[in-house]
Write a protein that holds these residues in place. Structure first.
Motif, PDB file in Angstrom:
ATOM      1  N   LYS A   5       1.246   0.993 -13.043  1.00  0.00           N
ATOM      2  CA  LYS A   5       1.532   1.848 -11.732  1.00  0.00           C
ATOM      3  C   LYS A   5       3.146   1.606 -11.570  1.00  0.00           C
ATOM      4  N   PHE A  23       2.299   5.218  -5.012  1.00  0.00           N
ATOM      5  CA  PHE A  23       2.551   4.169  -5.481  1.00  0.00           C
ATOM      6  C   PHE A  23       3.931   3.796  -4.978  1.00  0.00           C
ATOM      7  N   SER A  30      -2.183  -3.478  -6.041  1.00  0.00           N
ATOM      8  CA  SER A  30      -2.260  -3.393  -7.662  1.00  0.00           C
ATOM      9  C   SER A  30      -2.477  -4.942  -8.100  1.00  0.00           C
TER      10      SER A  30
END
Length: 431
Positions: free
Chosen positions: A12, A144, A228
């Motif tokens: 990510k 993100f 994450s």
């Protein structure tokens, strides 16, 4: 107008950095196209977590050059940081992991001089955070947000500390301002990510991950925040208390890498915990968040893994009972301690163990999803495929559903889970 496309491989963090580059090039008048189209410029953001990642990175670079031999091909990221001489044989411009915003200038330099460009910095001795800015999301509905870079765990199997360098954290004001801008543009969910996310703030001294999350909750109107991957040792009571305090706005999903299932293998891996410690944290999380989704990473066939150690892994995995597991066969990475260890496992055995783990993962995934049938979740609409809308629940279910009303990305709907068929979760909109 010059056209460009970006292929992102890996994590990510790479996705965020690619989005930053896309924003930068668009601001300079470039037109974004798909990677399978003919473009003037192709950018490949590479990964090096396994040998297969290296191979895929090389394949994508060659693929771009083959698609348009006259195009400028830029390779950047973890693979190029570790193997720059190999990458420069394939690409026109090679950047590393900490100078990706030089992309626009280096493309212009190449167009003028037509000489190959190799632009790397020493991330091990020059730990500076490269701050990017994203105004609009061009490739994802969910945002993100990179908050941290670098890793100093030095697990014996992993090359990432050598490609990403020392821990360095992003200024909290920069993070919060970016989230505010994304929320203003319609983004409902943001995923905070890093190479070792849980270490955020260790170099800044006056903040940590828990305090950052609390500031995000207090200073923005973000609908949902998601973390994450986070290492077990970075999950503090303070962090869990903050997540509990704002649990209506923070996703009920923890991705906590396990990697191995026995203390002996964990020690050879140079992981910083044992199985008892891991299980204690899992029990604590489940006591706080009843319907939480727990996902993890597992390495199959690490150096010296005996049949008994593998059986211990399976036993512990069944006890912990994850929602999903990302399974990777162990891959030798030059320069790591494991590379020179004795007792490397035969590839056939690694493959067999990987398949056993994947079958177990599929079984656990089904069991968890079956428990969600007839439950209702708030879902942020991401896009529409083959007549079905889809989006993620707080506990990371990717649900497909139809609607009598036209829905737009980032709208929020209540959806009841109704079925799980051929690895697809189906739901129906409820009022």
């Amino acid at each position: 107008m010059k056209t460009f496309s970006v292929m992102t491989l890996g994590c990510k963090v790479n996705s965020y950095e690619s989005e930053g580059i896309i924003n930068d090039l668009i601001s300079h008048g470039y037109l974004l196209k798909k990677f399978n189209e003919i473009c003037d410029i192709y950018i490949i953001n590479t990964c090096t977590v396994t040998s297969m990642s290296d191979q895929k990175s090389r394949h994508m670079i060659r693929n771009a050059k083959k698609r348009n031999p006259d195009a400028v091909v830029v390779a950047m990221g973890c693979y190029t940081q570790l193997l720059p001489n190999q990458a420069i044989e394939l690409a026109d411009i090679v950047l590393g992991t900490n100078n990706k915003l030089a992309c626009f200038d280096e493309i212009n330099n190449y167009l003028i001089n037509k000489d190959k460009i190799l632009h790397l910095t020493d991330v091990l001795s020059q730990p500076t955070y490269e701050d990017m800015k994203i105004n609009n999301l061009n490739t994802h509905t969910r945002g993100f947000i990179k908050i941290q870079d670098g890793c100093e765990n030095y697990c014996s199997y992993c090359a990432i500390p050598y490609s990403r360098g020392k821990i360095r954290s992003r200024n909290p004001e920069s993070i919060i301002n970016e989230i505010k801008e994304l929320v203003a543009s319609g983004t409902k969910e943001v995923i905070i990510s890093g190479i070792n996310t849980g270490t955020y703030g260790q170099d800044l001294k006056n903040i940590n991950l828990a305090k950052l999350i609390e500031r995000i909750m207090e200073e923005t109107s973000l609908f949902r925040l998601r973390m994450s991957s986070i290492e077990l040792k970075e999950i503090s009571d303070e962090l869990l208390d903050i997540i509990k305090k704002y649990e209506d706005r923070i996703a009920h999903h923890f991705h906590i890498p396990l990697q191995a299932g026995s203390d002996t293998v964990l020690k050879r891996m140079n992981r910083k915990y044992n199985m008892a410690e891991y299980k204690d944290i899992i029990r604590k999380i489940r006591s706080l968040f009843g319907n939480v989704a727990l996902t993890t990473d597992i390495l199959a066939g690490f150096v010296g893994e005996t049949e008994a150690e593998f059986k211990e892994l399976l036993t512990n995995l069944k006890e912990i009972n994850f929602y999903e597991m990302h399974v990777f066969p162990y891959s030798k990475r030059m320069g790591t301690k494991a590379y020179d260890m004795e007792g490397h496992i035969d590839e056939k055995i690694k493959d067999e163990r990987s398949h056993i783990l994947l079958d177990l993962s599929k079984e656990m995934r089904k069991n968890y999803i079956d428990e969600q049938i007839h439950q209702v979740f708030s879902i942020i609409v991401e896009n529409k495929k083959n007549g079905y809308y889809h989006g993620h629940t707080s506990n990371y279910l990717d649900v497909y559903f139809k609607s009598d009303e036209e829905l737009v990305p980032n709208s929020i709907v209540n959806v009841e889970i109704i079925d799980y068929i051929d690895d697809v979760i189906y739901g129906k909109v409820v009022k």
